[in-house]
Structure formats: structure tokens, C-alpha cells
Design a protein around this motif. Structure first.
Motif, PDB file in Angstrom:
ATOM      1  N   UNK A 285      -7.570  10.273   4.833  1.00 56.23           N
ATOM      2  CA  UNK A 285      -6.646   9.167   4.512  1.00 56.23           C
ATOM      3  C   UNK A 285      -5.937   8.646   5.754  1.00 56.23           C
ATOM      4  N   UNK A 286      -6.715   8.383   6.796  1.00 56.39           N
ATOM      5  CA  UNK A 286      -6.150   7.812   8.016  1.00 56.39           C
ATOM      6  C   UNK A 286      -5.512   6.463   7.696  1.00 56.39           C
ATOM      7  N   UNK A 287      -4.489   6.089   8.478  1.00 55.35           N
ATOM      8  CA  UNK A 287      -3.795   4.827   8.180  1.00 55.35           C
ATOM      9  C   UNK A 287      -4.703   3.616   8.381  1.00 55.35           C
ATOM     10  N   UNK A 288      -5.758   3.742   9.180  1.00 54.39           N
ATOM     11  CA  UNK A 288      -6.719   2.635   9.334  1.00 54.39           C
ATOM     12  C   UNK A 288      -7.550   2.436   8.059  1.00 54.39           C
ATOM     13  N   UNK A 289      -7.576   3.452   7.228  1.00 55.95           N
ATOM     14  CA  UNK A 289      -8.264   3.330   5.936  1.00 55.95           C
ATOM     15  C   UNK A 289      -7.278   2.838   4.875  1.00 55.95           C
ATOM     16  N   UNK A 290      -6.103   3.442   4.843  1.00 58.36           N
ATOM     17  CA  UNK A 290      -5.212   3.200   3.703  1.00 58.36           C
ATOM     18  C   UNK A 290      -4.339   1.964   3.859  1.00 58.36           C
ATOM     19  N   UNK A 291      -3.975   1.599   5.106  1.00 56.60           N
ATOM     20  CA  UNK A 291      -2.937   0.581   5.246  1.00 56.60           C
ATOM     21  C   UNK A 291      -1.687   1.089   4.545  1.00 56.60           C
ATOM     22  N   UNK A 292      -1.024   0.186   3.833  1.00 52.87           N
ATOM     23  CA  UNK A 292       0.179   0.554   3.083  1.00 52.87           C
ATOM     24  C   UNK A 292      -0.201   1.573   2.002  1.00 52.87           C
ATOM     25  N   UNK A 293       0.254   2.788   2.217  1.00 51.29           N
ATOM     26  CA  UNK A 293      -0.155   3.888   1.348  1.00 51.29           C
ATOM     27  C   UNK A 293       0.259   3.671  -0.105  1.00 51.29           C
ATOM     28  N   UNK A 294       1.409   3.039  -0.287  1.00 52.31           N
ATOM     29  CA  UNK A 294       1.920   2.886  -1.656  1.00 52.31           C
ATOM     30  C   UNK A 294       1.067   1.890  -2.450  1.00 52.31           C
ATOM     31  N   UNK A 295       0.301   1.068  -1.754  1.00 47.94           N
ATOM     32  CA  UNK A 295      -0.551   0.113  -2.461  1.00 47.94           C
ATOM     33  C   UNK A 295      -2.035   0.448  -2.336  1.00 47.94           C
ATOM     34  N   UNK A 296      -2.332   1.647  -1.836  1.00 46.35           N
ATOM     35  CA  UNK A 296      -3.724   2.044  -1.645  1.00 46.35           C
ATOM     36  C   UNK A 296      -4.271   2.686  -2.921  1.00 46.35           C
ATOM     37  N   UNK A 297      -5.365   2.140  -3.432  1.00 44.98           N
ATOM     38  CA  UNK A 297      -6.006   2.676  -4.637  1.00 44.98           C
ATOM     39  C   UNK A 297      -4.968   3.026  -5.696  1.00 44.98           C
ATOM     40  N   UNK A 298      -4.193   2.045  -6.129  1.00 46.39           N
ATOM     41  CA  UNK A 298      -3.026   2.363  -6.969  1.00 46.39           C
ATOM     42  C   UNK A 298      -3.386   2.961  -8.325  1.00 46.39           C
ATOM     43  N   UNK A 299      -4.568   2.651  -8.831  1.00 45.64           N
ATOM     44  CA  UNK A 299      -4.914   3.151 -10.167  1.00 45.64           C
ATOM     45  C   UNK A 299      -5.785   4.398 -10.137  1.00 45.64           C
ATOM     46  N   UNK A 300      -6.017   4.900  -8.938  1.00 42.99           N
ATOM     47  CA  UNK A 300      -6.998   5.983  -8.832  1.00 42.99           C
ATOM     48  C   UNK A 300      -6.360   7.360  -8.848  1.00 42.99           C
ATOM     49  N   UNK A 301      -6.989   8.239  -9.611  1.00 42.53           N
ATOM     50  CA  UNK A 301      -6.728   9.661  -9.420  1.00 42.53           C
ATOM     51  C   UNK A 301      -7.508  10.087  -8.188  1.00 42.53           C
ATOM     52  N   UNK A 302      -7.146  11.225  -7.633  1.00 42.71           N
ATOM     53  CA  UNK A 302      -7.807  11.666  -6.410  1.00 42.71           C
ATOM     54  C   UNK A 302      -8.274  13.118  -6.529  1.00 42.71           C
TER      55      UNK A 302
END
Lengths: 571, 163
Positions: A285-302
Motif C-alpha cells: 500500500x505504497x502512497x504512489x498506489x493509494x494516493x489519499x488513503x481515506x478514499x482508496x478502495x472505499x468499498x473494499x474489504x482487504x
């Protein structure tokens, strides 16, 4: 039983032989002369790069391309300090390296003596572990200490390990002891996945309507690419790869959704954003992948599988965290998960792919850099081992040189080290002498380790350097263009050297191409050379930007695709 | 929830091990409120008691990162465990003859010891948990504290089990 006493330098090389070290990238100096003396009689190939940083990156490229431990050596003080960038590069990308540095004599350590630097102190944050060998308990088990360094470097989450060897330890005698490194207290290679966790993960995957698998560098390390393909095929799950995992999942595979993130494919980012389950394997989950973490894949379980327990919940909290080797865990998942139909989601993914293809325009007087990379892919049949520098060149390489196999991609992902690609190409070429190695470079980056052309020439290495020359530090210029009112500060590279002459001065072949109709012809000419490096200078469009782009710290909602491109563009 | 928490880090007693642990805290932005290092019942193993202020995920991340250091043998998070927690404090206070009685009775209440009496000053030794010592120091606000040193927190889990 009394052990045979041999010079420390010889013990070091004996362990190298045990560890099947065939090549060592090193630069001598006062404190490592005893080791160089021992090397004089050794079968290990000693390569002399022209700068210690080059040596470190070469060892790194060798390690990434072969999966073996790369070995680098430098003398005390300045020599060792010059390794630091290379060690940090390897550390952030979890690349196994053993670095040997000379140190001043034991009785001079701590006295600010000539060419003394506190190298173990300096490198603590950029190594997995390091040793300053001067205590009796270390000298008594010196052979095992070196074995342990290799063991630590390549097992678990790999990384660089440094051994700082005072002159008198390598020149003096140590006992030669048989291998006995079983007892590594507190160190586990990799936890076996918990069966209950695998079962829960399987249930979660079966229940998911819109699952996406995201694979990272851990998959390369674990050699889990076949398992990932099998898992994806069996369960019909789309796969996105981070920059580090490029080639792990064939990019031509219909389930490949490309690379997400700041300069990834838009469809990869959309797949992640719309997913309801992310199965993350060996990625962090590098920041170059996620950008704003709070809006990254918001509906996804992990579901997060990583060999390093500290990666789980570090950035994104996992619903199920499995601290295990990627290969073992994926095998377990293949057994546990049943296939199911997800027709609507498959249609959505196909639509993302169709509607958001990579695109660029080639309407400038000068050729588009993307076109050069595409032609390179054509001419090489997509079979080259690709190393990259850092910046726009790196992103265009990632976008326009699709790969089908792992360990054909050497790039500084975590640290983003300019100057990495050229020495890495040298290392990769030593590791895989019969394969084509290409460094995709920018005119800025290539000048950071240009001196290694001599190393390439001396060893008759036929790698190619493809310079996408836009006379700018392109990525910084792009940010200045987009976010700083085009105030181009400190990025103009006008006054670059004549790269053709420079290549020739190093005994390599230099080629130049400024005409888009001659790209293929020039590349073919480069491919014909088989006894020395070739550097090709492509004059490309000066102000081409990398798209797609999600600006730093933003999310997929702010994703920008190429503004000018029509669907009819050549991409 | 962000609150004071304590971990014990068992390490091999090797050169630079303190720098490795402390450096990791620093570069990953974890605070150290107090740090106590000593030998243990096992030869060659030292124990670092690190008090920090963090929420649970941060502490878990600290513990996992510290665990990865090669010289670290074990990390114990005491957050949800029943523990005995102690700190030792030495405080040098200016008191005139008239104030001495009052200070001594204050020490009695806190079970502090007067360990040195000088000309116009006394040194108090106090052992207890962090709250107790904080409370005592607060009560000394009426006096002039010349110097104070605290050992940092040390913690053992209760019960017969080894952690």
C-alpha cells in the motif's frame, strides 16, 4: 578440536564460494587490500565498476534478475559511504545484497583515523542488519557470521546486510568453522499461514462480487508467479500489479488489469476503486498506489498476505491479515477457494479497459517518447530484461513495455533512485549473460552513473541504453507544468553532452535518432552489436507529460487521462 | 485510543543494540516517554522497558517493527496485562529547618525515604508507579526543587509465568 586458522579474507571468500557467489562488484581501497589480495587467487569474478554507487546498484540488478544474493564491496570511509544510496535502494525494494566494507584497524576505530567512517552507524536504517566485526565472539565464529549475513539477506523479507571488516580482521587469522547457524534466536523465516485464516479468506473471496487481486514485489521474491496465475485462472479474478511486480502476471493475460496508482493505467485504478474485495499479496500500500488513503478502495474489504507481519495493518487495516510467504499462502488459497461466476463484474472490468486505454499523442515535431518504448517492445519481441532509471522514463517503460515473465524488470520502486538503471543493467547482464538487457533512461538519470559505460565496455557487455532525451528533468518539469504555473525551475538540461561521442569515448557504440520513421531501424542497428554496450540518444518531444496521473495525495476521482488523445491514437 | 503504554524489548546484549532500537523509534516517528535498560535473569540478554504514548494500532506497529531487528529476541506489549510497574525517583529539595517536618510527613504518606540531608536541602527517594511519582512531584510545587532524576518505568507481568 582445534580449528584450522586462516586469514579472515580467505574465510570470507570460502564462504562466498559456499554461497555460490560467482561475481563480486567491488572497488578497492586501503582497508580492503587483504581481501583483494585473496581475490587474486580466487575463481570469483571481481568486477571493478568506476564508482561504488555503481557497484551497489550492479549487485542489486544482479540480484533482481537472478534471484540470488548480490555481493558488493567497498573500502572504508568514502568508499563505504558511496554505497549508502545503493543499500537504501535495495532496502526499500527488499533486494538481497551482502555488502562488505573495509574498516580501519580495530585499534583505530573510534579515533577519527584516516578514511574512517562509522559505517555500521550510518547504515542501520538502510540495512536489514549489519555487523562491525571486532569483538572476540564475532571473530571466533567469523565464517558463520558471514553465512548468517547471506542467510538474513535472502530469507524472510530479503534485504541488504552489511559486514564492516577492519583491516586487521581480514588480514589476521580466524578459525575456519563448519556451518552452524541454526540458532537464530527471534528470527523466523516465514510463518506458515493459519488454516483458519485461509478458510476465512476463502469464504470472503467466494462471497465477493467484485474481487481484485493486487500483487507486489513479494510475489517475485517468493517465486509465486505460477501460483498467482493458477489462482487467478481458477477463480477468474482480475489482477493488478504494483510497479515492483511487473511481469509477475503476464500483461497480455485477459485477467491482467495493469498497474494502478499515480501513473498507472486508469482501468487498474478504476478496478480497485469499484472492487468490494482486494486480495493483496506481497504488496504494501505504497502512497504512489493509494494516493489519499481515506478514499482508496472505499468499498473494499482487504485480505492482506505479506511475509512481513509489520506490513499488515501498517497502512490499510486488513479484514484478514496473513503473515506468510506469498507462494505458500497462494497455494493454500488455490485449494480452499471455489470458482464462481461474476459476469456483471467481468463486463464492468472489460468496459473499464476498453474506455480507459493508455493513450498519448504523437503530434509534436519531435517523436513521442512513448512511441520509442513501444517500438522497443516490438523490436525486442517484449523479451528484454528491462532496467529503468527514475522519472518519466520509468513510468513510460512501465506503461509501454508489457512483460510476460518475472525477474525481467529492475527498477528502483521504493526509493526512486536516479542513476540506478545503468549499473543495474550491468549487474543483470552479468547474471544473465545470454539475454538482452535494456536500460530505459532519461537524459538526466543516465548522467548520474554514466561512468559505468567503461565497465560495460571492458567486460564486453552488450546491453543497450535507450535515452529518451527531452533535455529536461522531465518528471519535475511535469509537476511544475501542472502544479507550479509552468515555472520551470532547475529542470532545464540544455547543454547535455553529446551522448554519441560520450559512448564512443567509453569504447561503446553511440547512436542517435531524431526522426520517428527511423526508430525501428536505429533500434535494430543497436541490437546487432553483441560485444559492447550501445547507447542510443532519441530526441523526444520536450514537454510530453506522463498520463494517466493521479496527483500526489489525491484519489481516483482526480485521475487525469491524456487530455489531447483521441481513441484513434496509436496506443 | 492514544494513551501511555509500555512495551518490554528483550535484546541480545550486543554493541549498538540500543542505537538500533532507539533509532527505529526515531525514524518511524514513535515517541519514547521513558526508557530503562538493564541486564536480566538470562546471560547475554538485556531488557529495555519503553514507555510511549500511542494508540493501539501504533503500538502494534512499533512492536512489529522492533521485532524485526535481528538483535531483538522478544517484544512484550503490557497494555492489557496485569503488571507491576515501578519507577524510582530522586529529588533534591531546598528546605529550611522549619519546613523539614512537613516534608518528612509528606514523605511518610508516599513512603518516600530521605536519603541525604545537606545544609538547607534534602534528597528524597521515592519508588512507585508513574502516577504516584507525578502526584508527589506536584505536591512539591511549594518547595524549590533543585534537581530531579527518574529512572524510567520498569514493568513485570504479575503471576508465576514468564512472559
Amino acid at each position: 578440536m582445534a580449528h584450522e586458522m586462516i586469514p579472515g579474507a580467505q574465510a570470507l571468500l570460502r564462504v562466498f564460494e559456499e554461497e555460490n557467489v560467482d561475481v563480486l562488484f567491488g572497488y578497492p581501497g586501503g582497508s580492503v587490500i587483504p581481501i583483494y589480495d585473496a581475490l587474486y587467487d580466487s575463481t570469483i569474478k571481481s568486477v571493478l565498476p568506476r564508482h561504488e554507487q555503481g557497484a551497489a546498484h550492479a549487485a542489486d540488478g544482479y540480484a533482481r534478475a537472478t534471484g540470488k544474493v548480490g555481493v558488493v564491496m567497498a573500502t572504508s570511509g568514502p568508499g563505504a559511504c558511496n554505497l549508502v544510496t545503493g543499500l537504501a535502494t535495495a532496502y526499500l525494494d527488499s533486494v538481497p545484497i551482502v555488502a562488505i566494507t573495509g574498516q580501519v584497524k580495530t585499534n583505530l576505530v573510534g579515533t577519527d583515523s584516516f578514511q574512517e567512517a562509522d559505517v555500521t552507524g550510518i547504515t542501520i536504517p538502510v540495512t536489514k542488519h549489519n555487523y562491525l566485526v571486532k569483538e572476540p565472539y564475532q571473530i571466533e565464529r567469523f565464517a558463520d557470521l558471514v553465512r548468517e549475513a547471506f542467510y538474513l539477506a535472502r530469507t524472510g523479507r530479503p534485504g541488504p546486510v552489511l559486514i564492516d571488516l577492519p583491516f586487521d580482521v581480514s588480514a589476521g587469522c580466524v578459525p575456519w568453522t563448519e556451518r552452524n547457524i541454526e540458532a537464530l534466536d527471534g528470527y523466523e523465516e516465514a510463518a506458515v499461514p493459519d488454516e483458519a485464516d485461509i478458510d476465512r479468506a476463502a469464504d470472503m473471496i467466494e462471497a465477493a462480487e467484485r474481487p481484485v487481486m493486487m500483487i507486489g514485489g513479494g510475489v517475485v521474491t517468493a517465486g509465486a508467479h505460477s501460483e498467482i496465475i493458477e489462482f487467478a485462472n481458477k477463480c477468474n479474478i482480475a489482477v493488478v500489479h504494483t510497479l515492483m511486480a511487473k511481469g509477475c502476471f503476464p500483461e497480455s493475460h485477459e485477467l491482467s488489469m495493469g498497474m494502478p496508482g499515480m501513473h498507472g493505467m486508469a482501468y487498474a485504478s478504476y478496478a480497485i476503486q469499484h472492487s468490494d474485495l482486494l486480495i493483496v499479496i506481497g504488496a504494501r500500500f505504497d502512497d504512489r498506489i493509494t494516493g489519499d488513503l481515506s478514499r482508496f478502495a472505499p468499498d473494499a474489504k482487504v485480505i492482506h498476505i505479506d511475509i512481513d507481519p509489520a506490513e499488515i495493518d501498517k497502512v490499510r487495516t486488513a479484514n484478514i491479515g496473513i503473515a506468510a510467504d506469498a507462494r505458500t499462502a497462494t497455494r493454500a488459497l488455490i485449494q480452499a477457494v471455489s470458482a464462481r461466476d461474476r459476469g456483471a463484474w467481468e463486463d464492468t472490468l472489460l468496459k473499464f479497459k476498453r474506455d480507459h486505454e493508455l493513450a498519448y499523442t504523437d503530434d509534436d515535431e519531435l517523436m513521442a517518447p512513448q512511441l520509442v518504448v513501444q517500438k522497443l517492445h516490438e523490436v525486442t519481441g517484449g523479451n528484454a530484461i528491462v532496467t529503468t532509471e527514475v522519472g518519466q522514463n520509468q513510468m513510460w517503460a512501465a506503461q509501454y513495455y508489457p512483460l510476460e515473465e518475472p525477474r525481467k524488470w529492475c527498477t528502483s520502486g521504493g526509493l526512486g533512485t536516479m542513476g540506478y538503471g545503468h549499473p543495474a543493467a550491468i549487474g543483470a547482464q552479468f547474471g544473465r549473460p545470454d539475454e538482452l538487457v535494456v536500460d530505459i533512461a532519461g537524459d538526466g538519470s543516465i548522467q548520474m552513473n554514466m561512468q559505468e559505460l567503461t565497465t560495460g565496455t571492458i567486460h564486453e557487455l552488450p546491453y543497450k541504453i535507450i535515452i529518451l532525451n527531452n533535455s529536461f528533468l522531465g518528471m519535475v518539469r511535469q509537476w511544475q507544468d501542472m502544479f507550479f504555473d509552468k515555472r520551470y525551475s532547475g529542470v532545464d538540461l540544455t547543454g547535455n553532452p553529446d551522448f554519441v561521442k560520450l559512448a564512443e569515448a567509453h569504447g561503446a557504440v553511440g547512436l542517435r535518432c531524431g526522426d520517428r520513421d527511423r526508430i525501428v531501424e536505429t533500434l535494430e542497428q543497436a541490437m546487432e552489436v553483441d560485444d559492447r554496450p550501445v547507447m542510443v540518444d532519441f530526441a523526444v518531444s520536450k514537454e510530453e507529460n506522463v498520463f494517466p496521473m493521479i496527483p500526489a495525495g489525491q484519489s481516483f476521482e482526480n485521475l487525469m487521462e491524456c487530455p489531447m488523445a483521441e481513441k484513434s491514437s496509436s496506443a | 485510543m492514544e494513551m501511555p503504554r509500555t512495551i518490554s524489548v528483550l535484546v541480545k546484549n550486543r554493541p549498538r543494540v540500543l542505537a538500533r532500537v532507539a533509532g527505529l523509534f526515531a525514524r518511524r516517528g514513535f515517541n519514547i516517554d521513558s526508557l530503562a535498560v538493564s541486564t536480566t535473569e538470562s546471560e547475554g540478554i538485556s531488557r529495555m522497558t519503553v514507555a510511549t504514548t500511542a494508540d493501539a494500532p501504533t503500538l502494534s506497529q512499533i512492536a512489529k517493527q522492533v521485532s524485526k531487528l535481528h538483535d531483538v529476541v522478544d517484544v512484550i506489549d503490557h497494555t492489557d496485562l496485569k503488571v507491576v510497574e515501578r519507577e524510582l525517583c530522586l529529588i533534591k529539595v531546598i528546605v529550611d529547618r522549619g519546613q523539614r517536618g512537613e516534608l518528612i510527613s509528606l514523605c511518610d504518606v508516599f513512603r518516600g525515604d530521605i536519603v541525604d540531608i545537606g545544609n538547607g536541602s534534602v534528597m528524597v527517594q521515592l519508588v512507585g508507579d508513574t502516577d504516584k511519582i507525578d502526584a508527589f512531584v506536584e505536591l512539591l510545587a511549594d518547595y524549590e526543587i533543585v534537581e530531579m532524576v527518574r529512572s524510567g518505568k520498569i514493568v513485570l507481568d504479575r503471576g508465576a509465568q514468564k512472559e
